[in-house]
Design a protein around this motif. Sequence first.
Motif, mmCIF file in Angstrom:
data_model
loop_
_atom_site.group_PDB
_atom_site.id
_atom_site.type_symbol
_atom_site.label_atom_id
_atom_site.label_comp_id
_atom_site.label_asym_id
_atom_site.label_seq_id
_atom_site.Cartn_x
_atom_site.Cartn_y
_atom_site.Cartn_z
ATOM 1 N N VAL A 66 2.495 1.842 -3.376
ATOM 2 C CA VAL A 66 1.562 2.335 -4.385
ATOM 3 C C VAL A 66 1.261 3.812 -4.174
ATOM 4 C CG1 VAL A 66 -0.808 2.178 -5.201
ATOM 5 C CG2 VAL A 66 0.528 0.122 -4.915
ATOM 6 N N VAL A 67 1.061 4.206 -2.902
ATOM 7 C CA VAL A 67 0.770 5.623 -2.661
ATOM 8 C C VAL A 67 1.944 6.481 -3.106
ATOM 9 C CG1 VAL A 67 0.405 7.369 -0.898
ATOM 10 C CG2 VAL A 67 -0.823 5.220 -0.778
ATOM 11 N N ALA B 239 0.835 -1.202 0.000
ATOM 12 C CA ALA B 239 0.000 0.000 0.000
ATOM 13 C C ALA B 239 0.871 1.253 0.000
ATOM 14 C CB ALA B 239 -0.924 -0.005 1.214
ATOM 15 N N SER C 27 2.110 6.821 -6.683
ATOM 16 C CA SER C 27 1.009 7.578 -7.263
ATOM 17 C C SER C 27 1.293 9.060 -7.326
ATOM 18 C CB SER C 27 -0.268 7.354 -6.456
ATOM 19 O OG SER C 27 -0.213 8.104 -5.255
#
Lengths: 282, 408, 298
Positions: A244-245, A241, A248
Amino acid sequence: MRFSRRSKILLRVAVAIALAFIYIPLIVIAIYAFNSSNLLEWPPPSLTLHWFPEAIKDAGARDAFVTSLKVGAAATAIALLLGTLASLAVAKHRFFGRETVSFLVILPIALPGIVTGVALSDTFTQVLGIDLSLFTVVVAHATFCIVVVYNNVVARLRRSSASIDEASADLGADPWQTFRYVTLPQMSTALVAGALLAFALSFDEIIVTTFTIGAGEQTLPIWIFSNLFRPNQIPIVNVVAVIVVLLSIIPVYLAHRLTREEEGVAGGRGAGAVATEATAMP
Amino acid sequence: MRGQGQAARLAWLIAAGLVVALFATGCGSSSSTGDRNTDMAQSVGKGEGELNLIGWAGYVANPWKSQFEKETGCQVNFKVGGTSDQMVQLMRTGQYDGVSASGNASARLVDAGDVSPVNVNLVPNYKTIFDDLKDQPYNTFDGTHYGIPHARGANVLMWNKDEVKPSPTSWDVMLDPKKAQQYKGKISVYDDPIYIADAAVYLKTHQPDLGIDNPYELDSKQFDAAVNLLKEQRANVGEYWSDALKQISAFAGGDDWLGTTWQYQYFALLDKGEPMDTSGETQGFVPKEGATGWSDTWMISSQAAHPNCMYEWMNFIVSPKVNAEVSQYFGEAPSQSLSCKPSTLTAAAKAAGLPENPKFCDQYHAADQSFWKNVYYWQTPLADCGDSRGDECMDYNDWVSAWTDIKG
Amino acid sequence: MEAADALASAPKRSVGRRLADLFHGRRLLQVSGLLSGPLAWLVVGYIGSLIVLLVASFWSVSALTGEISQTFTFDNFNTIFTEPVYRTIAWRTVRVAALVTVTDAVLAFPIAFYMAKMASRRARAALVVGILMPLWSFYLVKVYAWRTMLSADGVINWALGPLGLHGPGYGTTAVWLVMSYLWLPYMILPIFAGLERIPDSLLSASEDLGASPFTTFRRVILPLAFPAVVAGSIFTFSLTLGDYITPQLVSNSQFIGNVVSTNITNNLPLASAFAVVPIMIMVIYLLVARAFGAFEHL
């Protein structure tokens, strides 16, 4: 407009509270990504970087990541095509049923995911007799991603003037040329923003995916769901997680820069453009 | 406005057309008449190299999983099912080769034609399975065998001994509203309609005038009593669990202090150093009223893509040493009688990295037929009571809707 | 000379040109051409699927085999309308959806206003990126983080403990809290965009006419921003209405989505019948929202 000192302070406090509310759970996730124990107790006994290489080594996570990328790309491509077609029709022409198109396009995203998931799953397996697979997932994702592209492009096209198209025709361009040399460049930032948001939507989707995916396949959210309660996997899930953040930041910043370039044309809307485009998603 | 009207008309036309089309094609639904599948393999050929299984948590794990893969070359893909309903649903997709079905799934799978009969002659280890597991109503239908018994066990009561005192000997700590109130919000209950049978087992002892005999065949009076008991329980329930690991994390995190569970979770929590306890060995690990339980059967899908690997698995999993490994790992009574030889139990425990326990089979009453008479294996509730009451009983649909009602 | 030569040797009409001529001026043809793809996908594909679902809700299922029998019956709708538990669940879901929407509107407005009217260009850009980034962290991970935070030994109790308080634990309150958290960005952004469209001159004019900031807010800002709020509410409401994962992870409460997902396996007709409820609610909600002009603010 003049703001009293008091209202300025109150507003700033409200903003701080809202930001804290938004980010505290994310900080908790980040802390767990460094948690040495896999039991998720609080406070964590000690911190370690141990899980990061574990996450990268995890074959299930990697495969799921790649699958999510593939599904997202395919769904985004379809949504781009269909969304552009629909928005061109709606923005450039007046015809009966124009409002119905907007309604139709937003329906897949406005209806609860479980309804969309079950309806599509039933149609695939019972009516059409095809097995669930990545193909069915792509179809499902594309369906609710259309609205994101559609809203962005319609908003963009509305801001441009019809006289440009007429000028292009006057200069001897046929409709295809007008589209290629005039309309498309105008829409490009809206398309990119829409594509980024559609991809984000598909990447994080779990409910519809659960109902439309084949037994052997996993997108990243499905992988997360299957690992949520496995003690050895929880830290890896948190690491995934966090990664991915962090990754992003790139597309979000990109989208922001792209739409900021329109500031001159759109009269100082600035980040509002990103917001308008960004709002077209659930 | 005129445009709107025309749009609406257009939409109606399209919708009407679709409806007509759908009805015309009969919606293309599977036209299976619900017949049982009768195809039975006559020989086991070469392994297909792969095997897709659905099972309970802990049923397919190392070391026996990799041992199987090495011996047969069949790569095993294992999907955990949390409830029998989930397993039935997964089997219906036809994308799995086999399932470890409890009694509240097996009948449904057989009658829907999702599983094929098993040719027990092709499973040599079947001969030495305990006799009281053969030819049972949950694995044999009209004289045809539909599976190979895996193991059996009871649903046990587990509690955190630092928080729950004195140690409970009865289910009343969960089901008697006055007692359960003490632990309000800390009780963990299995999230499945089949749990209604647990309430029925409790009432069999505590309200004998209801005349409950088989907790899965309840007429409306008995059923309503059980349902009401569970509705009263709801106020005290902390969590309804269907994922074994979710329950483990809830107990480890202090969110739950007592509840109904499987040995698998109990051992996992002990491993983590959590202060868990369960009913004593002398009672057979269940409270004094007895308990519901399960006798699981490996069944082969009627759409199995890898039937040879499945037959090899079925023979493998009930071979003496492997069955001893699995049973000790999970905490259940093995189905293979030869697994209970002390030397086999010890060797199996060593292989699985567990403490050696040559008395394992005695503790778990593996060979004790009279013990299992008080454990009510999960089975599918049918309208046919199977006794003088006739067709008065609640069927599974009633149980499912009652469960929604109970949870509120 | 050159002009005449150019005219005399005009390029042959390519297929593309001829096609363009065919479409030229024929608006209906152009529109049909553009819309055929999307409409086929959405109407035949999506609406068709919904119709399949609706049709299934009139069927019934055998208790033992789970086989669906296609005989037409109103039993499922009868069940969900007469048995009180379904009404309780539907009402609970709608209630929480409304609460979440109101909560998010209240939380979102100040930050959206700040971003639109008070922040410097840099701050505004930073805030927009800051609001958007959390949307990229997975829904499941966020809900699970809340689950651990709300746990008996979790962050919230740990933080409130010294004050002698404790957190809400698991339950419907937790669901409201978590959903308000999850959908907040979807409310902030439309309101922000809507507020940005309000010219500063309007606010100055209001001030010049003697209105206090509160009056300006109540009579100028709020009415103008309302359609944007409704636009944001479409998402907060519908996302809460259909979610079953969050209720499962942080509570024991059953929401509409939970009942549908439990019954999907064994009783598809009942699940479909119950699924019709959120469909009807959302269709009505969308029509009302459209009347408020929310579609312009999406």
